[in-house]
Design a protein around this motif. Structure first.
Motif, short mmCIF file in Angstrom:
data_model
loop_
_atom_site.label_atom_id
_atom_site.label_comp_id
_atom_site.label_asym_id
_atom_site.label_seq_id
_atom_site.Cartn_x
_atom_site.Cartn_y
_atom_site.Cartn_z
N THR A 230 0.84 -1.20 0.00
CA THR A 230 0.00 0.00 0.00
C THR A 230 0.87 1.26 0.00
O THR A 230 2.08 1.19 0.29
N PRO A 231 0.31 2.43 -0.29
CA PRO A 231 1.08 3.67 -0.28
C PRO A 231 1.62 3.99 1.12
O PRO A 231 1.08 3.51 2.12
N GLY B 188 -2.09 1.31 5.90
CA GLY B 188 -1.99 -0.11 6.16
C GLY B 188 -2.74 -0.89 5.10
O GLY B 188 -3.20 -0.34 4.11
N PHE B 189 -2.85 -2.21 5.29
CA PHE B 189 -3.59 -3.02 4.33
C PHE B 189 -4.91 -3.49 4.96
O PHE B 189 -4.93 -4.02 6.07
N LEU B 190 -6.00 -3.26 4.25
CA LEU B 190 -7.33 -3.62 4.72
C LEU B 190 -7.71 -5.01 4.22
O LEU B 190 -7.30 -5.43 3.14
N PRO B 191 -8.50 -5.75 5.00
CA PRO B 191 -8.84 -7.13 4.64
C PRO B 191 -9.46 -7.27 3.25
O PRO B 191 -9.08 -8.16 2.48
N SER C 271 7.98 4.19 3.55
CA SER C 271 7.45 3.35 2.49
C SER C 271 7.11 1.95 3.01
O SER C 271 7.75 1.43 3.93
N ASN C 272 6.09 1.35 2.40
CA ASN C 272 5.73 -0.04 2.71
C ASN C 272 6.44 -1.03 1.81
O ASN C 272 6.16 -2.23 1.87
N ASP C 273 7.32 -0.55 0.96
CA ASP C 273 8.05 -1.38 0.01
C ASP C 273 9.51 -1.48 0.41
O ASP C 273 10.19 -0.45 0.51
N PRO C 274 10.08 -2.66 0.68
CA PRO C 274 9.44 -3.97 0.64
C PRO C 274 8.57 -4.27 1.85
O PRO C 274 7.68 -5.08 1.80
#
Length: 347
Positions: free
Chosen positions: A34-35, A39-42, A171-174
């Motif tokens: 995600t940006p 966070g990441f949603l289900p 950043s969420n990457d990685p």
């Protein structure tokens, strides 16, 4: 020999792995990123998994140079985890099981991490520190169960790191934790943070609230009013990342050492996504060497969620005679490590 295909999709990673008699044949994975600041949603995570999973199954079989008829069992993550992503893996596993007429097994996510760590490192009977975005546990094996000696009483250590990374817009990457680790390497300025160990348990939510106030002074209404002449100190993001790591990792080392002393063990195995952190490994290794012990850890191929760990744990279960009726092939968001009968170990 047991040839198993494993499907892991309990969080933001969807992975497929194939193992045969302890030999790794394939291990493929995709991550939902995600940006920064999010966070990441289900729901969105499950959509990502649905779009990726069939292609991963095909590429996994191709990499392993196998046909589906070569498989003995299909394994999937039964829990714990987020329900929508878990369901993607379970539905595909059930479909393939019916389509290919191959037995099906649901695997505990934590057991997968432990057994994969034991296979790769050769650790015999270690104290296990399981650290990830959803779990923080100190575990030891006894009488056919992996017993939990200590755990978080609120949020997991990985969740603490991920949420702080979102606060400072890393950043969420990685992964957020990896980027915190890299930023922490550029500082050695330690800021005293709350240190919360309660017996064998730990707490991270208060530390997160405290360091959030340091990172964004004035954003939240503090209960304690600062005197007008009190100096406001500005800390760099690197200082905060360094201090957060040093504090929470010291807490984990403390409870792990206490478990070693209680069990008389001289081995520690770190598993889970946070187990990739080199600073955590360094601190744990120093403690182990001071006790005359040894640390076992793996790299990101096996620490981070992957289908191979589910395949290996499922293969061990299948080899020991464990079977599962098709109507038991559901998922559960709460699946304790010590609920699983470890039928494949005789020690």
């Amino acid at each position: 020999m047991v040839c198993a295909l494993g499907i892991e999709g309990s969080a933001n990673k969807i992975g497929i792995g194939i193992i045969r008699d302890g030999k790794v044949l394939a291990n493929v994975r995709r991550t939902y990123i995600t940006p920064p600041g999010e966070g990441f949603l289900p729901k969105e995570t499950a959509k990502h998994h649905r779009e990726a999973i069939l292609g991963l199954v095909k590429s996994c079989l191709k990499e392993a140079q196998l046909k589906h008829s070569d498989l003995d069992v299909i394994c999937y993550t039964k829990g714990p985890g987020m329900a929508p992503p878990l369901l993607v893996g379970a539905i595909v596993a059930r479909t393939l099981s019916l389509l290919w007429e191959i037995p099906l097994l649901g695997v505990n996510h934590c057991i997968g991490h432990i057994e994969m760590g034991r296979l790769i490192t050769g650790a015999q009977n270690p104290i296990v520190l399981y650290v990830s975005g959803g779990n923080t546990q100190v575990i030891a094996y006894s009488n056919k169960r992996y017993r939990i000696f200590g755990e978080t009483i609120d949020i997991a250590v990985g969740n603490c790191l991920d949420r702080f990374a979102r606060i400072i817009k890393l950043s969420n990457d990685p992964s957020p934790g990896y980027n915190i680790e890299q930023l922490a390497k550029s500082s050695n300025r330690y800021i005293k943070l709350p240190y919360v160990v309660k017996g064998m348990d730990v707490s991270f939510s208060g530390i997160l609230s405290y360091i959030e106030d340091l990172a964004e002074p004035g954003k939240r209404q503090n209960k304690r009013k600062k005197p007008q002449d009190e100096e406001v100190t500005n800390y760099s993001q690197a200082d905060l990342c360094y201090s957060l790591q040093e504090t929470i990792f010291a807490m984990l080392v403390e409870i792990t050492e206490r478990a070693m002393a209680h069990c008389g063990s001289n081995e520690v195995l770190i598993v889970g996504g946070v187990g990739c952190n080199e600073r955590l490994q360094e601190m744990m290794r120093i403690m182990c060497e001071e006790r005359g012990g040894k640390l076992f850890a793996t790299d990101e191929r096996y620490c981070i969620d992957n289908g191979l760990m589910i395949a290996h744990a499922g293969a061990e279960m299948f080899r020991s005679g464990t079977r599962m009726a098709f109507d038991e092939a559901f998922v559960t968001q709460r699946f304790r490590t010590d609920e699983v009968l470890v039928s494949w170990r005789d020690d």
